[in-house]
Design a protein around this motif. Structure first.
Motif, PDB file in Angstrom:
ATOM      1  N   LEU A 178       0.829  -1.207   0.000  1.00 11.31           N
ATOM      2  CA  LEU A 178       0.000   0.000   0.000  1.00 11.31           C
ATOM      3  C   LEU A 178       0.866   1.262   0.000  1.00 11.31           C
ATOM      4  N   ALA A 179       1.951   1.233   0.777  1.00  9.99           N
ATOM      5  CA  ALA A 179       2.859   2.385   0.816  1.00  9.99           C
ATOM      6  C   ALA A 179       3.452   2.615  -0.569  1.00  9.99           C
ATOM      7  N   ALA A 180       3.817   1.535  -1.261  1.00  9.67           N
ATOM      8  CA  ALA A 180       4.389   1.661  -2.605  1.00  9.67           C
ATOM      9  C   ALA A 180       3.371   2.242  -3.587  1.00  9.67           C
ATOM     10  N   LEU A 181       2.080   1.985  -3.326  1.00 13.44           N
ATOM     11  CA  LEU A 181       1.022   2.540  -4.191  1.00 13.44           C
ATOM     12  C   LEU A 181       0.729   4.007  -3.864  1.00 13.44           C
ATOM     13  N   GLY A 182       1.410   4.552  -2.857  1.00 15.45           N
ATOM     14  CA  GLY A 182       1.228   5.964  -2.524  1.00 15.45           C
ATOM     15  C   GLY A 182       0.292   6.236  -1.359  1.00 15.45           C
ATOM     16  N   HIS A 183      -0.185   5.179  -0.717  1.00 16.02           N
ATOM     17  CA  HIS A 183      -1.093   5.383   0.430  1.00 16.02           C
ATOM     18  C   HIS A 183      -0.291   5.818   1.650  1.00 16.02           C
ATOM     19  N   ASP A 270     -10.087   4.194  -6.754  1.00 14.25           N
ATOM     20  CA  ASP A 270      -9.517   5.525  -6.994  1.00 14.25           C
ATOM     21  C   ASP A 270      -9.405   6.358  -5.732  1.00 14.25           C
ATOM     22  N   GLU A 271     -10.443   6.313  -4.904  1.00 13.36           N
ATOM     23  CA  GLU A 271     -10.409   7.122  -3.685  1.00 13.36           C
ATOM     24  C   GLU A 271     -10.109   6.300  -2.446  1.00 13.36           C
ATOM     25  N   PRO A 330      -3.297  -9.185  -5.234  1.00 14.20           N
ATOM     26  CA  PRO A 330      -3.872  -7.878  -5.594  1.00 14.20           C
ATOM     27  C   PRO A 330      -4.965  -8.063  -6.638  1.00 14.20           C
ATOM     28  N   ARG A 331      -6.121  -7.448  -6.364  1.00 14.09           N
ATOM     29  CA  ARG A 331      -7.221  -7.478  -7.328  1.00 14.09           C
ATOM     30  C   ARG A 331      -7.724  -6.043  -7.507  1.00 14.09           C
ATOM     31  N   GLY A 332      -8.936  -5.899  -7.964  1.00 11.51           N
ATOM     32  CA  GLY A 332      -9.423  -4.570  -8.323  1.00 11.51           C
ATOM     33  C   GLY A 332      -9.626  -3.577  -7.189  1.00 11.51           C
ATOM     34  N   SER A 333      -9.639  -4.037  -5.941  1.00  5.91           N
ATOM     35  CA  SER A 333      -9.979  -3.115  -4.846  1.00  5.91           C
ATOM     36  C   SER A 333      -8.799  -2.300  -4.334  1.00  5.91           C
ATOM     37  N   THR A 334      -7.597  -2.525  -4.880  1.00  4.77           N
ATOM     38  CA  THR A 334      -6.444  -1.700  -4.478  1.00  4.77           C
ATOM     39  C   THR A 334      -5.856  -1.033  -5.711  1.00  4.77           C
ATOM     40  N   GLY A 335      -5.439   0.211  -5.553  1.00  2.33           N
ATOM     41  CA  GLY A 335      -4.837   0.926  -6.677  1.00  2.33           C
ATOM     42  C   GLY A 335      -3.950   2.044  -6.174  1.00  2.33           C
ATOM     43  N   VAL A 336      -3.297   2.682  -7.147  1.00  2.00           N
ATOM     44  CA  VAL A 336      -2.406   3.804  -6.833  1.00  2.00           C
ATOM     45  C   VAL A 336      -3.221   4.941  -6.232  1.00  2.00           C
TER      46      VAL A 336
END
Lengths: 340, 340
Positions: A178-183, A270-271, A330-336
């Motif tokens: 998650l940190a790598a995705l910018g969270h 997205d959010e 990882p599936r659709g519920s996590t993103g950058v």
């Protein structure tokens, strides 16, 4: 209840009750002829003494026990318990071994159940779920010499063998991803903080956030139910500084979290990104599909059953074993996450 | 296995084994002083004789039995069994009654399990699932006088009380609904045709189609697994005269059917409508959501447990009861069929 009794057999065979008792227990006091007649009648009526039946299985009860500290109504909703039972049964059915299930209110009732099962020779061993900090069940099971396998640990299980899931490692994987995705603002909808695996996960979450220089994450408690998870999620998302990613302690609570996020008009991922501990069909049926920390729950049940049979056959001293590690799917519920 | 034995007690109390046996069974042959010492040691070691323990519960085993003729690996996938158990447990836990589960290969093994449970005083009664045509379990349970409640019927359960689901009525509702939507070619992915409720549904399907002047519907058999249902669905949809609506015998098989339909490029419900017997979270999580014949499965489990307790307490003669009828819940997977 019209189970054949000693009296039934006595009546049918035309002998006294004590004659029946002598005959069935192979004690002196009846003639050989009477003994044979009593045995024939007993067999005809389907009667089998406890001791004879047990002796046929080498003194074994032929069943293992599983006490469930879960409200009965949740058993049908959450896949974990049934997947675990499915894995247990895959080993038990091969040995024609039964499973005694008992839903219990609390740890005290669970301990009373263990005492009763063991004293009454109803089980040959038990599987213990959700290890607690300073778990009182461990000492009781040791004192009883009741063979047991703990799912959890490895610390805090005394001399009982355990299958320890690698919860800290699983959480670390998720947080780094998650940190790598910018969270940066993470939240954790966690189960009972007295449970060892919840403590391990929470500690790892806070530790990784500290090392990564992320703000202190929020951990909120929710039980295994829909309602509790929905309420926890609503509170998190209504807060002024709402998290951008939430990690849930089960698949069911994560599915509910997704429903609440969509109900509140947030776009996933997205959010808001969502991750579930435990993978199941539920995670794959929702839209978007849920990112999950998967582990083979039936496999763990089967592993626990095999370890328990080893403990029953060979006595104490069985080695604890790690479960296979969690795999992050990882599936659709996590993103950058992009700052707006 | 280091459970305290008569020998352990004898050793600790410094008396012979038969003295222990006399003392614990309250028989003459030992002094009052010895009896007291033996009882104190036995209690200290946590020993409790079977008979004493049973007497505390009025001769009851304190457990009911459920034999499952399902492959162990399917137990975790399909909601029905766990929802039923959840309903049973809601009544059992209130009485601190246990549930003995046994996965069995076939009907013969199930019958052997009933005989063993009853002979060994392990259960006070059993719940019987999936009534068969000419079900051999019924006669055996009657002969054993083992209290039992059948989920299924009402015909063919002999003197055993049953909870009969209204499968013909449920199927009739669905077929009439689909016919009203313009469907003419119906298919039925059904379970084991030896099961009474599958026969009832299939008969109703063919009867209503005949009355409505629809072509003969197709019934294909599939077990409870994903793979079997997927294969059955692929065959139905690959046929030259493919159905415009398919009715599945469970929620899990219907979810799989939907996945296959989408994989084959069919639009649901524009080109194909799908209906599931049994409703569960699975039906509500897919897209489109599945139209289902809902019934309260935990409620049926609770009803079965209450009827079984009544049969155990009051003896034979309990009345069979209908389960609540199926409710047809139309959702996104069914729609008007327009000939192209």
């Amino acid at each position: 209840m019209k189970r054949p009794t000693i009296a039934d057999i006595a009546g049918r065979a035309g002998v006294s009750r004590s004659a029946v008792s002598f005959a069935l227990n192979d004690q002196p006091g009846v003639s050989e002829e009477t003994r044979q007649r009593v045995l024939a009648v007993a067999s005809e009526l389907g009667w089998r003494p406890h001791s004879a039946a047990r002796a046929l299985r080498g003194g074994r009860a032929g069943a293992i026990g599983l006490a469930l500290q879960r409200p009965a109504r949740l058993l049908g909703a959450e896949p974990f318990t049934m997947e675990l039972i499915s894995g247990l049964e895959s080993e038990l059915s091969a040995r024609s071994c039964g499973l005694n299930l008992q839903v219990v209110e609390d740890t005290e009732a669970e301990i009373a159940t263990y005492r009763r099962w063991w004293a009454e020779h109803r089980v040959d061993g038990v599987i213990v779920l959700n290890l607690l900090d300073d778990d009182p069940r461990v000492g009781v099971l040791e004192d009883l010499h009741l063979p047991a396998v703990v799912i959890g640990g490895p610390a805090g299980t005394g001399s009982l063998p355990s299958i320890w899931s690698q919860d800290a490692a699983g959480m670390t994987d998720v947080v780094e991803y998650l940190a790598a995705l910018g969270h940066r603002r993470l939240a954790h909808v966690a189960g009972d903080p007295n449970m060892r695996h919840i403590v391990d996960r929470t500690t790892a979450l806070h530790e990784v956030c500290r090392l990564r220089g992320l703000p202190e994450p929020v951990t909120v408690r929710a039980d295994f139910s829909d309602e509790d998870s929905a309420q926890a999620t609503r509170r998190l998302l209504a807060a002024p500084d709402r998290p951008t990613a939430i990690i849930y302690h089960t698949d069911l609570t994560a599915v509910t979290g997704l429903e609440v996020a969509l109900e509140m008009g947030l776009s996933v991922p997205d959010e808001l990104s969502l991750v579930a501990f435990n993978d199941s069909r539920l995670c794959r049926l929702v839209n978007p599909k849920l990112t999950a920390l998967a582990h083979d729950i039936p496999g763990r049940g089967a592993q626990a059953a095999r370890m328990l049979f080893a403990a029953i056959d060979a006595g104490p001293g069985a080695e604890s074993q790690p479960a296979e590690p969690y795999r992050l799917l990882p599936r659709g519920s996590t993103g950058v996450y992009r700052t707006r």
